[in-house]
Structures are given as C-alpha cells and as structure tokens.
Design a protein around this motif. Structure first.
Motif, PDB file in Angstrom:
ATOM      1  N   THR A   1       5.688  11.120 -16.122  1.00  0.00           N
ATOM      2  CA  THR A   1       5.515   9.944 -15.771  1.00  0.00           C
ATOM      3  C   THR A   1       6.222   8.967 -15.015  1.00  0.00           C
ATOM      4  N   LYS A   2       7.215   9.268 -14.670  1.00  0.00           N
ATOM      5  CA  LYS A   2       8.229   8.712 -13.512  1.00  0.00           C
ATOM      6  C   LYS A   2       7.701   9.016 -12.326  1.00  0.00           C
ATOM      7  N   SER A   3       6.957  10.065 -12.030  1.00  0.00           N
ATOM      8  CA  SER A   3       6.373  10.604 -10.831  1.00  0.00           C
ATOM      9  C   SER A   3       5.226   9.865 -10.271  1.00  0.00           C
ATOM     10  N   VAL A   4       4.531   9.387 -11.259  1.00  0.00           N
ATOM     11  CA  VAL A   4       3.169   8.581 -11.058  1.00  0.00           C
ATOM     12  C   VAL A   4       3.408   7.265 -11.580  1.00  0.00           C
ATOM     13  N   ASN A   5       4.538   6.814 -11.849  1.00  0.00           N
ATOM     14  CA  ASN A   5       4.637   5.311 -12.165  1.00  0.00           C
ATOM     15  C   ASN A   5       4.233   4.390 -11.152  1.00  0.00           C
TER      16      ASN A   5
ATOM     17  N   ASN B   1      -3.221  -0.148 -12.629  1.00  0.00           N
ATOM     18  CA  ASN B   1      -3.578  -1.564 -13.587  1.00  0.00           C
ATOM     19  C   ASN B   1      -3.539  -2.776 -12.833  1.00  0.00           C
ATOM     20  N   GLU B   2      -2.842  -2.949 -11.880  1.00  0.00           N
ATOM     21  CA  GLU B   2      -2.893  -4.101 -11.016  1.00  0.00           C
ATOM     22  C   GLU B   2      -4.408  -4.362 -10.266  1.00  0.00           C
ATOM     23  N   SER B   3      -4.751  -3.343  -9.890  1.00  0.00           N
ATOM     24  CA  SER B   3      -6.160  -3.283  -9.177  1.00  0.00           C
ATOM     25  C   SER B   3      -7.305  -3.557 -10.046  1.00  0.00           C
ATOM     26  N   TYR B   4      -7.113  -3.030 -11.254  1.00  0.00           N
ATOM     27  CA  TYR B   4      -8.174  -3.447 -12.250  1.00  0.00           C
ATOM     28  C   TYR B   4      -8.223  -4.638 -12.807  1.00  0.00           C
ATOM     29  N   ASN B   5      -7.022  -5.322 -12.975  1.00  0.00           N
ATOM     30  CA  ASN B   5      -7.020  -6.696 -13.507  1.00  0.00           C
ATOM     31  C   ASN B   5      -7.231  -7.466 -12.324  1.00  0.00           C
ATOM     32  N   ASP B   6      -6.977  -7.229 -11.165  1.00  0.00           N
ATOM     33  CA  ASP B   6      -7.395  -8.006  -9.947  1.00  0.00           C
ATOM     34  C   ASP B   6      -8.909  -8.075  -9.713  1.00  0.00           C
ATOM     35  N   ILE B   7      -9.528  -6.958  -9.984  1.00  0.00           N
ATOM     36  CA  ILE B   7     -11.037  -6.919  -9.899  1.00  0.00           C
ATOM     37  C   ILE B   7     -11.647  -7.882 -10.947  1.00  0.00           C
TER      38      ILE B   7
END
Length: 210
Positions: A85-89, A96-102
C-alpha cells in the motif's frame, strides 16, 4: 430651397446611420471580447479534462495490473499489504484525485440533448471502470479502460466544436450583426435612391414654374 433641404436630410440620415453602426459595432466588440474569454476558459477546461482522464486511466491500469500480479503470485497478503500500500500510495492518490476532478468537470444538468447523451455515455464508461476495480476484477477494469477511451473521444470532440463555433449567445449576436448590416445597407440604398429621385425632380419643377 427644396434641394437644400433634401441635401441636408441626406447628411442627417447618413450621420445617424453612421452613429448607429459605430455604436452597434462597439457593443459587438464588447460581446466578442467576452465570448473570446469564455472560449479560452472552455479550452483550458478541455485540456484539464483530457489530462485528468489520462491520469485516471493510466493510474487505474497500473494499479489493476499490480494487484492482479500480486494476487496471482499468491504472496502472504497480511505481511505485505502495508508495504504494498505504501509503495502505490502516490498512484492511488492520483487515481482518486483525477476521478473526482473528472466528475466535477462534467455537468449533469445539461439542457442540450446531444450533450446529455455524450456525457451519459462517458460517465457510464467511467463508473464501469471504477466498479470493476472496486470489486477486484482487475483484468476487467483494464479492459474497461479501452471503452472509456472510446467514449472520451466524442466528449472531447463535441467540446472542441463548441469552442470552435463559439458560445450560443456569441453565435446569436454574430448572426444578428450580419442581419443589421444587411438591413442598414438596404435602407441606405433605398434612402439614397429616394433622395436622388426627389432631387432630380426639383429642376423639373423649377423649369415648369418658369
């Protein structure tokens, strides 16, 4: 005397028409400047949307492939979950940021039927990728990204056409300005011909009175 009055009337009509045209084009310049700025903002909106979609697809594909390989390898999930999880954080945050921005950039209450259809198709494809990812169907999520790309093209193309043709209000005033010019030109020809006809009749009346 009549000839002088007619000549003065011609000058007055010409001055009024010139003032009307100048005022109208000053107004059109304000409208054009405003709509140009709106078009610039819309172009920036398209570029930002394209970038967010690209980030979303690349992040989702990357995470889906990683999770699929991790599950296929059969590693000890308990001991490596935190490390993984840390490696792909960072990638997960971008996802999530791009999804909500869309979502924030797509207007769900469009009035135009064609716009509604294009937006709905795109949002359905977007939600399908997220649903597959959240249900751990990582291979399906990667494949669904192809459909999302396919639905993105009509959306971006449609928005580009809106930028190219201008806002509805701009198109209205553009057509209205052409109409006003044609009417003004026709009125000028008619008035000029009428005045010329009356002026040409003045010498005839003077000769007849003599």
């Amino acid at each position: 005397m009549d000839e002088i009055l007619l000549k003065n009337a011609t000058l007055v009509i010409g001055a009024i028409f010139t003032a009307m045209v100048a005022g109208f084009f000053a107004f059109m310049n304000l409208v054009s400047s405003k709509e140009q700025k709106v078009s610039e903002f819309r172009q920036e909106w398209i570029d930002s949307l394209r970038n967010s979609i690209s980030v979303y697809i690349s992040s989702l594909s990357y995470l889906s492939i990683l999770y699929k390989h991790r599950n296929d390898e059969g590693v000890d999930k308990t001991s490596t979950l935190l490390e993984f999880t840390k490696s792909v954080n960072d990638v997960y945050l971008k996802l999530n940021e791009s999804y909500n921005d869309i979502l924030f950039r797509i207007n769900p209450s469009e009035k135009n039927k064609k716009t509604i259809a294009v937006n709905d198709d795109f949002l359905k494809a977007l939600e399908e990728t997220r649903r597959l990812y959240m249900t751990a169907d990582f291979f399906g999520a990667v494949k669904a990204c192809d459909e999302l790309r396919h639905k993105t093209k009509p959306l971006l193309k449609y928005e580009w056409i809106r930028v190219k043709t201008g806002e509805p209000s701009f198109r209205f005033w553009k057509g209205f300005s052409i109409f006003i010019l044609l009417c003004g030109f026709s009125l000028s020809l008619f008035s000029g011909y009428s005045l010329y006809d009356k002026v040409s009749q003045v010498p005839q009346k003077s000769e007849q009175s003599e």
